[in-house]
Write a protein that holds these residues in place. Structure first.
Motif, PDB file in Angstrom:
ATOM      1  N   LEU A 184      35.165  32.679  94.772  1.00 51.95           N
ATOM      2  CA  LEU A 184      34.545  34.183  95.024  1.00 51.95           C
ATOM      3  C   LEU A 184      33.865  34.085  95.727  1.00 51.95           C
ATOM      4  O   LEU A 184      32.585  34.031  95.601  1.00 51.95           O
TER       5      LEU A 184
ATOM      6  N   ARG B   6      34.055  38.245  85.875  1.00 58.27           N
ATOM      7  CA  ARG B   6      34.009  36.554  85.332  1.00 58.27           C
ATOM      8  C   ARG B   6      31.692  36.936  85.037  1.00 58.27           C
ATOM      9  O   ARG B   6      31.571  36.358  83.518  1.00 58.27           O
TER      10      ARG B   6
ATOM     11  N   ARG C  90      38.918  29.747  91.041  1.00 57.68           N
ATOM     12  CA  ARG C  90      38.840  30.538  92.238  1.00 57.68           C
ATOM     13  C   ARG C  90      37.357  30.366  93.010  1.00 57.68           C
ATOM     14  O   ARG C  90      36.602  30.896  91.880  1.00 57.68           O
TER      15      ARG C  90
ATOM     16  N   ASP D 184      36.641  41.462  95.479  1.00 58.90           N
ATOM     17  CA  ASP D 184      36.296  40.485  94.933  1.00 58.90           C
ATOM     18  C   ASP D 184      34.722  40.331  94.264  1.00 58.90           C
ATOM     19  O   ASP D 184      34.210  39.957  93.526  1.00 58.90           O
TER      20      ASP D 184
ATOM     21  N   THR E 183      39.959  36.678  90.005  1.00 59.08           N
ATOM     22  CA  THR E 183      40.123  35.938  90.945  1.00 59.08           C
ATOM     23  C   THR E 183      40.548  37.067  92.160  1.00 59.08           C
ATOM     24  O   THR E 183      40.728  36.499  92.936  1.00 59.08           O
TER      25      THR E 183
END
Length: 288
Positions: free
Chosen positions: A16, A31, A14, A24, A60
């Motif tokens: 972000l 990540r 996904r 977020d 995510t």
């Protein structure tokens, strides 16, 4: 797409927008730093004692991280406390929008005075009691809301915490939320503040009759350099005012509530008695 054991596997990642919300931003940073460390989700999960699925959900923004998880991330990725700092913002963002401003002011207050007619004040709630309270209106976000409430309580652990004065209506002690064990633990938690230097818990007994808190719960916040604030709450909104006359009237009313309430010691005795008589608490005979 990536190759795994000779097979092509489609990986859905996904995208972000880090500026969309604190959650977020937290996920995007997780990540980024995980990939910089050369770790996949499973490898990082093994290090911080969780599943790869949880890592993926947090990356995510589908799952809200806890403070404990954040501290483990900081240790695993050597981030210098980045996630421990971010998680406070993330958890605060989980509070109802109308309550967030009050939570920010609460964290800055020097003195907090509260009269509670229905519930234990949020800063003194156990996790199980908070879960019972919040499950009524927030069953879909229960874990997040409970974590946010526990995060608020960290202000009491600071080197210079606010002075917290709490007057609880006796009805709060008798209103069973969760079950008897939840209530025993909650009342025991209140007793744990008996000797706390900066926290004072008093109970307004039924025998007090009419009193200045009959119109409902309210909080008074005092600050070093800013005007005092009075906060009241309705079903789905909160109201704050710095009106000097309103503050004057509420301050006098609160002083009268404190004067009418039982002393700290007598309040503790009443709490202990309710634990025994209503919630089947059996004190240790060796502790007397």
């Amino acid at each position: 797409m990536r190759e795994l054991g000779g097979d092509l596997v489609v990986v859905n990642i996904r995208s972000l927008d880090p500026s969309a919300s604190p959650l977020d931003y937290y996920g995007s940073e997780l990540r980024r730093l995980r990939e910089e460390a050369g770790l996949n989700q499973q490898q990082l999960g093994d290090i911080v004692y969780c599943t790869a699925s949880l890592i993926g959900q947090i990356e995510t923004a589908k799952k809200v991280p806890t403070r404990e998880f954040s501290e483990r991330l900081d240790a695993a990725l050597m981030t210098g406390g980045l996630f421990s700092r971010l998680v406070g913002l993330v958890l605060k963002s989980q509070l109802p929008t109308w309550f967030q401003q009050y939570a920010e002011l609460e964290a800055k207050a020097t003195y907090i005075s509260t009269y509670q007619a229905q519930l234990v004040y949020g800063l003194l709630q156990t996790e199980e009691y908070a879960r019972a309270v919040l499950s009524v209106d927030h069953p879909d976000k229960l874990d997040e809301m409970v974590a946010a409430r526990m995060e608020r309580q960290r202000i009491l652990e600071r080197d210079y915490p606010p002075v917290l004065c709490v007057v609880l209506d006796e009805a709060v002690l008798h209103r069973e939320l969760g079950d008897a064990e939840v209530m025993r633990n909650q009342l025991a938690n209140l007793l744990g503040f008996l000797d706390h230097r900066w926290v004072q818990v008093q109970v307004l007994p039924f025998k007090a009759g009419q009193h200045t808190g009959l119109l409902g719960s309210f909080n008074l916040l005092r600050f070093e350099d800013d005007p005092d604030i009075c906060y009241t709450e309705s079903y789905d909104s909160g109201h704050m005012t710095a009106n000097s006359q309103a503050i004057r009237e509420r301050s006098v009313g609160y002083a009268r509530l404190q004067a009418t309430a039982l002393s700290r010691e007598d309040s503790a005795a009443l709490i202990a008695r309710v634990m025994e008589e209503r919630y089947e608490y059996e004190p240790d005979p060796a502790v007397a």
